[in-house]
Design an enzyme around this catalytic site. Structure first.
Site, PDB file in Angstrom:
ATOM      1  CG  ASN A 173      -2.075  -0.808   1.197  1.00  0.00           C
ATOM      2  OD1 ASN A 173      -2.612  -1.039   0.122  1.00  0.00           O
ATOM      3  ND2 ASN A 173      -2.533  -1.283   2.335  1.00  0.00           N
ATOM      4  CE  LYS A 211      13.470 -11.211 -11.968  1.00  0.00           C
ATOM      5  NZ  LYS A 211      14.571 -10.630 -12.723  1.00  0.00           N
ATOM      6  N   PRO A 269      -5.466 -11.091   8.119  1.00  0.00           N
ATOM      7  CG  PRO A 269      -4.092 -11.754   9.899  1.00  0.00           C
ATOM      8  CD  PRO A 269      -4.195 -11.765   8.401  1.00  0.00           C
ATOM      9  CG  ASP A 270      -9.503  -5.808  11.002  1.00  0.00           C
ATOM     10  OD1 ASP A 270      -8.589  -5.106  11.505  1.00  0.00           O
ATOM     11  OD2 ASP A 270     -10.648  -5.387  10.776  1.00  0.00           O
ATOM     12  CG  PHE A 285      -5.595   6.468  11.273  1.00  0.00           C
ATOM     13  CD1 PHE A 285      -5.250   6.275  12.604  1.00  0.00           C
ATOM     14  CD2 PHE A 285      -5.313   7.696  10.674  1.00  0.00           C
ATOM     15  CE1 PHE A 285      -4.636   7.284  13.328  1.00  0.00           C
ATOM     16  CE2 PHE A 285      -4.703   8.710  11.386  1.00  0.00           C
ATOM     17  CZ  PHE A 285      -4.358   8.509  12.720  1.00  0.00           C
ATOM     18  CE  LYS A 306     -11.451  -1.752  10.678  1.00  0.00           C
ATOM     19  NZ  LYS A 306     -10.434  -2.689  10.183  1.00  0.00           N
TER      20      LYS A 306
HETATM   21  N1  CTP Z   1      -6.259  -2.464   9.871  1.00  0.00           N
HETATM   22  C1  CTP Z   1      -5.621  -3.472  10.558  1.00  0.00           C
HETATM   23  N2  CTP Z   1      -5.439  -4.683   9.951  1.00  0.00           N
HETATM   24  C2  CTP Z   1      -5.831  -4.903   8.686  1.00  0.00           C
HETATM   25  C3  CTP Z   1      -6.445  -3.864   7.984  1.00  0.00           C
HETATM   26  C4  CTP Z   1      -6.643  -2.646   8.615  1.00  0.00           C
HETATM   27  O1  CTP Z   1      -5.243  -3.281  11.719  1.00  0.00           O
HETATM   28  N3  CTP Z   1      -5.619  -6.078   8.134  1.00  0.00           N
HETATM   29  C5  CTP Z   1      -6.509  -1.173  10.544  1.00  0.00           C
HETATM   30  C6  CTP Z   1      -5.748  -0.010   9.954  1.00  0.00           C
HETATM   31  O2  CTP Z   1      -4.510   0.195  10.597  1.00  0.00           O
HETATM   32  C7  CTP Z   1      -6.708   1.133  10.171  1.00  0.00           C
HETATM   33  C8  CTP Z   1      -8.071   0.491   9.992  1.00  0.00           C
HETATM   34  O3  CTP Z   1      -7.863  -0.865  10.365  1.00  0.00           O
HETATM   35  O4  CTP Z   1      -6.665   1.641  11.482  1.00  0.00           O
HETATM   36  C9  CTP Z   1      -8.540   0.566   8.584  1.00  0.00           C
HETATM   37  O5  CTP Z   1      -9.671  -0.212   8.429  1.00  0.00           O
HETATM   38  P1  CTP Z   1     -10.011  -1.053   7.129  1.00  0.00           P
HETATM   39  O6  CTP Z   1     -11.445  -1.327   7.176  1.00  0.00           O
HETATM   40  O7  CTP Z   1      -9.170  -2.229   6.974  1.00  0.00           O
HETATM   41  O8  CTP Z   1      -9.601  -0.012   6.054  1.00  0.00           O
HETATM   42  P2  CTP Z   1      -9.489  -0.262   4.511  1.00  0.00           P
HETATM   43  O9  CTP Z   1      -8.558  -1.377   4.205  1.00  0.00           O
HETATM   44  O10 CTP Z   1      -9.178   1.052   3.927  1.00  0.00           O
HETATM   45  O11 CTP Z   1     -10.949  -0.756   4.226  1.00  0.00           O
HETATM   46  P3  CTP Z   1     -11.806  -0.550   2.923  1.00  0.00           P
HETATM   47  O12 CTP Z   1     -10.975  -1.100   1.829  1.00  0.00           O
HETATM   48  O13 CTP Z   1     -13.026  -1.306   3.219  1.00  0.00           O
HETATM   49  O14 CTP Z   1     -12.039   0.919   2.841  1.00  0.00           O
END
Ligand code: CTP
Length: 397
Positions: free
Chosen positions: A209, A288, A306-307, A324, A342
């Protein structure tokens, strides 16, 4: 200009690190401070007062009997307007005299007669630093409420390596700025994720990202300035670790998750700033991938990561969780939805307008009390405001 309006008296004692004090004066002045330099006689053997006079724009004092001071009380006159007295470098001898309350030259007399905070940045050979007499003196000074900044560990002017080296001028400046911040998170422990994650496809390619890590690093710095013990779990970025913060370097989302889950117990606050890759390649190809002429482009199977924030928020006794939400539209709607899904008390919304990596940012805080927009400001300013809000929410818990 974080020191605008501040009067700093800089004491310089005799040690080779006195050359770094010249750079420190330049940085202090650049940051808005008025700097009055006072030197010991020994310090003038290393760097001349002319250097400090040119950099501070003020006459330099080293003599207790200096006839330029009208009432002949230089030790009182010079320190009365000061917001802080900073001695850098502070030699072993100077610290010893200070610990014993001696006042046998201008600088020691000034220190004894001060009515403002005193910070010292020790600088000496490692053996002098480790000497029991120095240890004893440092303990006495700390007990007397003196703030000791550094020293660092590393190569020394004498050719040896070890602890005792004075902090770099930038680090001393950061410590001084931190000193003036309110200690809203004193005694608290804060865990932060920052930067992007990188999910390897093969040894030379990966999915990632866009994230400079600047906001997360600014929050780590602001939390430390506010008195917290801070651990920063950081994806790959090109930023120096903020002074006093413990950094754990990780690459992938799985590594970030493991580092967080291993350390989260006992934390008061968890701030997830990292731009974690939502997906990673299902398998890592150890060699590669070569392009095969004429054949179709390879497809990469992705699996969900995982979130991390979600998992921490779902722990039986979670820390105060802050997330965020960087969105390019419908910020309030998406941010609130994330906050609820969340199950976290505070989410920081960031409308992506000008891309990533800039020095400024515009944020909106969403919590149970509603929305609170933070006007455009530098990332460290915003981070300090966020820390202020976190302190309020901790208080309410
Ligand atoms: N986050 C995390 N672990 C992940 C993804 C996100 O801890 N695997 C945290 C980020 O650090 C941030 C928040 O979750 O604080 C962002 O939420 P998320 O819903 O994952 O954001 P996006 O990926 O931008 O979601 P979307 O694509 O649905 O907008």
């Amino acid at each position: 200009m974080e020191l605008a309006g501040k009067n700093i008296v800089l004491g310089v004692t005799g040690g080779i690190a006195a050359y770094k004090a010249a750079e420190l004066v330049r940085l202090l002045v650049k940051d808005g401070a008025t700097v009055q330099v006072a030197m010991t006689e020994a310090a003038t053997r290393f760097v001349t007062p002319v250097t400090f006079q040119a950099l501070s724009g003020k006459p330099v004092f080293s003599d207790q009997w200096d006839p330029r001071v009208a009432n002949n009380m230089a030790h009182i006159d010079l320190s009365r307007q000061a917001d802080a007295l900073l001695v850098a470098p502070a030699s072993a001898d100077f610290l010893a005299r200070l610990a014993n309350g001696l006042a046998d030259d201008l600088l020691t007399t000034m220190v004894l007669a001060r009515d403002c905070p005193l910070l010292v940045a020790p600088a000496m050979n490692r053996q002098m630093w480790e000497n029991p007499a120095t240890r004893r003196n440092l303990a006495t000074l700390r007990g007397d409420g003196v703030f000791v900044v550094g020293p660092a560990c590393g190569d020394q002017a004498c050719g040896e390596t070890g602890p005792g080296r004075m902090l770099e001028a930038e680090e001393i400046l950061a410590e001084l700025i931190a000193h003036f911040q309110p200690k809203l998170l004193a005694g608290k422990r804060v865990l932060i994720t920052a930067g992007p994650t990188f999910e390897a496809i093969d040894p030379v390619r990966g999915v990632t990202n866009l994230s400079s890590g600047k906001m997360g690093y600014a929050i780590a710095r602001a939390a430390r300035e506010a008195g917290a013990e801070v651990v920063l779990v950081s994806g790959p970025v090109c930023l120096p670790c903020p002074s006093g913060v413990t950094r754990i370097a990780v690459t992938s989302a799985l590594q970030m998750r493991a580092a967080v889950l291993q350390r989260v117990a006992g934390n008061d606050v968890f701030v997830a700033v990292a731009a974690v890759a939502d997906y990673r390649p299902a398998e890592f190809i150890a060699r590669k991938i070569k392009k095969a002429a004429g054949s179709s482009a390879p497809s990469i199977e992705l699996v969900e990561n995982p979130d991390i924030l979600g998992e921490v928020a779902a722990l039986p006794a979670p820390p105060l969780c802050v997330g965020f939400a960087a969105e390019s539209e419908k910020l309030a709607e998406y941010a609130e939805r994330k906050r609820r899904s969340k199950n976290i008390p505070l989410i920081v919304g960031n409308l992506i307008q000008d891309g990533f990596g800039g020095e400024q940012n515009t944020l909106i805080l969403f919590d149970d009390d509603g929305q609170q927009p933070l006007p455009p400001a530098s990332k460290i300013d915003l981070a300090r405001q966020l820390v202020g809000r976190i302190a309020v929410l901790l208080e309410k818990r």
